[in-house]
Motif scaffolding. Structure first.
Motif, mmCIF file in Angstrom:
data_model
loop_
_atom_site.group_PDB
_atom_site.id
_atom_site.type_symbol
_atom_site.label_atom_id
_atom_site.label_comp_id
_atom_site.label_asym_id
_atom_site.label_seq_id
_atom_site.Cartn_x
_atom_site.Cartn_y
_atom_site.Cartn_z
ATOM 1 N N GLN A 58 0.831 -1.210 0.000
ATOM 2 C CA GLN A 58 0.000 0.000 0.000
ATOM 3 C C GLN A 58 0.862 1.255 0.000
ATOM 4 O O GLN A 58 0.537 2.243 -0.659
ATOM 5 N N GLN A 59 1.952 1.236 0.732
ATOM 6 C CA GLN A 59 2.871 2.381 0.747
ATOM 7 C C GLN A 59 3.450 2.623 -0.643
ATOM 8 O O GLN A 59 3.571 3.760 -1.088
ATOM 9 N N MET A 60 3.810 1.529 -1.318
ATOM 10 C CA MET A 60 4.361 1.654 -2.665
ATOM 11 C C MET A 60 3.303 2.217 -3.617
ATOM 12 O O MET A 60 3.603 3.079 -4.452
ATOM 13 N N LEU A 61 2.073 1.729 -3.495
ATOM 14 C CA LEU A 61 0.999 2.224 -4.356
ATOM 15 C C LEU A 61 0.686 3.685 -4.063
ATOM 16 O O LEU A 61 0.442 4.475 -4.987
ATOM 17 N N ASP A 62 0.698 4.058 -2.791
ATOM 18 C CA ASP A 62 0.474 5.462 -2.428
ATOM 19 C C ASP A 62 1.515 6.357 -3.104
ATOM 20 O O ASP A 62 1.185 7.400 -3.679
ATOM 21 N N ALA A 63 2.769 5.934 -3.009
ATOM 22 C CA ALA A 63 3.856 6.707 -3.617
ATOM 23 C C ALA A 63 3.707 6.750 -5.130
ATOM 24 O O ALA A 63 3.892 7.802 -5.761
ATOM 25 N N ALA A 64 3.367 5.610 -5.717
ATOM 26 C CA ALA A 64 3.229 5.545 -7.176
ATOM 27 C C ALA A 64 2.111 6.447 -7.672
ATOM 28 O O ALA A 64 2.278 7.166 -8.659
ATOM 29 N N VAL A 65 0.967 6.433 -6.988
ATOM 30 C CA VAL A 65 -0.145 7.291 -7.389
ATOM 31 C C VAL A 65 0.283 8.756 -7.355
ATOM 32 O O VAL A 65 -0.008 9.527 -8.276
ATOM 33 N N GLU A 66 0.998 9.130 -6.311
ATOM 34 C CA GLU A 66 1.446 10.516 -6.188
ATOM 35 C C GLU A 66 2.373 10.904 -7.337
ATOM 36 O O GLU A 66 2.219 11.975 -7.941
ATOM 37 N N VAL A 67 3.327 10.042 -7.647
ATOM 38 C CA VAL A 67 4.305 10.371 -8.695
ATOM 39 C C VAL A 67 3.660 10.305 -10.083
ATOM 40 O O VAL A 67 3.909 11.177 -10.925
ATOM 41 N N PHE A 68 2.826 9.304 -10.340
ATOM 42 C CA PHE A 68 2.139 9.227 -11.639
ATOM 43 C C PHE A 68 1.232 10.438 -11.844
ATOM 44 O O PHE A 68 1.146 10.976 -12.947
ATOM 45 N N ARG A 77 1.615 13.382 -10.618
ATOM 46 C CA ARG A 77 2.448 14.572 -10.785
ATOM 47 C C ARG A 77 3.149 14.605 -12.139
ATOM 48 O O ARG A 77 3.219 15.653 -12.787
ATOM 49 N N ASN A 78 3.661 13.462 -12.588
ATOM 50 C CA ASN A 78 4.530 13.424 -13.768
ATOM 51 C C ASN A 78 3.921 12.789 -15.008
ATOM 52 O O ASN A 78 4.485 12.920 -16.095
ATOM 53 N N GLY A 79 2.791 12.070 -14.849
ATOM 54 C CA GLY A 79 2.270 11.301 -15.970
ATOM 55 C C GLY A 79 2.996 9.964 -16.066
ATOM 56 O O GLY A 79 3.984 9.721 -15.366
ATOM 57 N N PHE A 80 2.489 9.097 -16.934
ATOM 58 C CA PHE A 80 3.056 7.750 -17.021
ATOM 59 C C PHE A 80 4.462 7.746 -17.620
ATOM 60 O O PHE A 80 5.392 7.191 -17.043
ATOM 61 N N HIS A 81 4.620 8.371 -18.775
ATOM 62 C CA HIS A 81 5.903 8.284 -19.493
ATOM 63 C C HIS A 81 7.042 8.972 -18.757
ATOM 64 O O HIS A 81 8.187 8.531 -18.826
ATOM 65 N N ASP A 82 6.737 10.053 -18.037
ATOM 66 C CA ASP A 82 7.787 10.809 -17.354
ATOM 67 C C ASP A 82 8.020 10.344 -15.919
ATOM 68 O O ASP A 82 8.752 10.999 -15.169
ATOM 69 N N THR A 83 7.396 9.238 -15.539
ATOM 70 C CA THR A 83 7.616 8.671 -14.209
ATOM 71 C C THR A 83 8.602 7.513 -14.312
ATOM 72 O O THR A 83 8.476 6.668 -15.197
ATOM 73 N N SER A 84 9.571 7.496 -13.417
ATOM 74 C CA SER A 84 10.549 6.403 -13.383
ATOM 75 C C SER A 84 10.362 5.585 -12.110
ATOM 76 O O SER A 84 9.818 6.079 -11.111
ATOM 77 N N MET A 85 10.795 4.362 -12.160
ATOM 78 C CA MET A 85 10.758 3.517 -10.965
ATOM 79 C C MET A 85 11.681 4.108 -9.892
ATOM 80 O O MET A 85 11.416 3.962 -8.695
ATOM 81 N N ASP A 86 12.741 4.779 -10.309
ATOM 82 C CA ASP A 86 13.635 5.443 -9.348
ATOM 83 C C ASP A 86 12.864 6.492 -8.550
ATOM 84 O O ASP A 86 13.006 6.585 -7.327
ATOM 85 N N ALA A 87 12.051 7.285 -9.260
ATOM 86 C CA ALA A 87 11.299 8.351 -8.593
ATOM 87 C C ALA A 87 10.273 7.783 -7.628
ATOM 88 O O ALA A 87 10.069 8.315 -6.526
ATOM 89 N N ILE A 88 9.634 6.682 -8.012
ATOM 90 C CA ILE A 88 8.635 6.065 -7.135
ATOM 91 C C ILE A 88 9.309 5.457 -5.914
ATOM 92 O O ILE A 88 8.826 5.600 -4.782
ATOM 93 N N ALA A 94 12.058 6.423 -4.558
ATOM 94 C CA ALA A 94 12.471 7.541 -3.702
ATOM 95 C C ALA A 94 11.285 8.091 -2.919
ATOM 96 O O ALA A 94 11.397 8.387 -1.721
ATOM 97 N N GLU A 95 10.135 8.225 -3.592
ATOM 98 C CA GLU A 95 8.926 8.737 -2.933
ATOM 99 C C GLU A 95 8.489 7.796 -1.812
ATOM 100 O O GLU A 95 8.020 8.238 -0.761
ATOM 101 N N ALA A 96 8.632 6.486 -2.047
ATOM 102 C CA ALA A 96 8.227 5.484 -1.056
ATOM 103 C C ALA A 96 9.300 5.238 0.006
ATOM 104 O O ALA A 96 9.079 4.493 0.960
ATOM 105 N N ALA A 97 10.473 5.867 -0.174
ATOM 106 C CA ALA A 97 11.605 5.710 0.753
ATOM 107 C C ALA A 97 12.034 4.246 0.866
ATOM 108 O O ALA A 97 12.261 3.715 1.957
#
Length: 198
Positions: A15-25, A27-38, A40-43
């Motif tokens: 759930q923490q990973m999904l929370d972080a992913a939703v936030e980054v997606f 903010r950035n959209g699908f193509h401009d989102t990286s797994m690195d950014a997610i 980092a967001e999820a710590a």
């Protein structure tokens, strides 16, 4: 454990990973989102993220599934049998718009990001079809003496299309929920057999 990090149950970590992913997606959209950014967001580390979700596509699909389910669940109060059919339609509209207002990132992922990705269109359409079916039933049951041949399914599609456009304005902070709900309610009743709201 390394760094003294407390080991979390898998379900909580997911759930923490999904929370972080939703936030980054959102903010950035699908193509401009990286797994690195997610990650980092999820710590968490990127290898851990890949351990749970093998690819960005898989992670995005999980986000759509969860947020779509939350969206459909938010409409459950509209099915209260104690409400009249018309009150159920009103409750469905309010619940829909309040969900968007309270979960703007979820809405952006579902409506803006996912709808632009052909690979995920069927997942988004599944949630939309559930909503269309619910609204069509509510419109039919709340309409006295409908015109012969009234197509409540198409009317539901039209109302939901308008609702999505209005909800997107809510997500952008351009209109308030109460104002949007009144607008859509008037649209719904005026479209039913020429009935106008006084």
């Amino acid at each position: 454990m390394a760094g003294g990090t407390k080991r979390l149950p898998r379900a909580v970590r997911e759930q923490q990973m999904l929370d972080a992913a939703v936030e980054v997606f959102a903010r950035n959209g699908f193509h401009d989102t990286s797994m690195d950014a997610i990650a980092a967001e999820a710590a968490i580390s990127k290898p851990m993220l890949y351990l749970y979700y093998g690819s960005k596509d898989e992670l995005f699909a999980a986000c759509i599934q969860r947020e779509g389910a939350r969206f459909v669940e938010s409409l459950a109060p509209a099915g209260d049998p104690k409400l009249t059919p018309r009150e159920q339609v009103q409750k469905a509209l309010i619940s829909f718009l309040e969900f968007v207002d309270n979960n703007r990132q979820s809405w952006m992922v579902l409506y803006r990001t996912a709808t632009n990705q052909a690979a995920f269109a069927s997942q988004v359409q599944n949630s939309r079809n559930q909503l269309i079916e619910l609204v069509a039933k509510l419109l039919e049951s709340s309409t006295k003496n409908p015109e012969p041949g009234t197509n409540f399914g198409i009317m539901a599609v039209a109302l939901i299309g308008a609702g999505e456009a209005v909800a997107d304005r809510i997500a952008g902070g351009e209109i308030l929920v109460d104002e949007a709900a009144e607008l859509l309610e008037n649209l719904a009743w005026r479209g039913l057999a020429g009935k106008k709201k006084d």
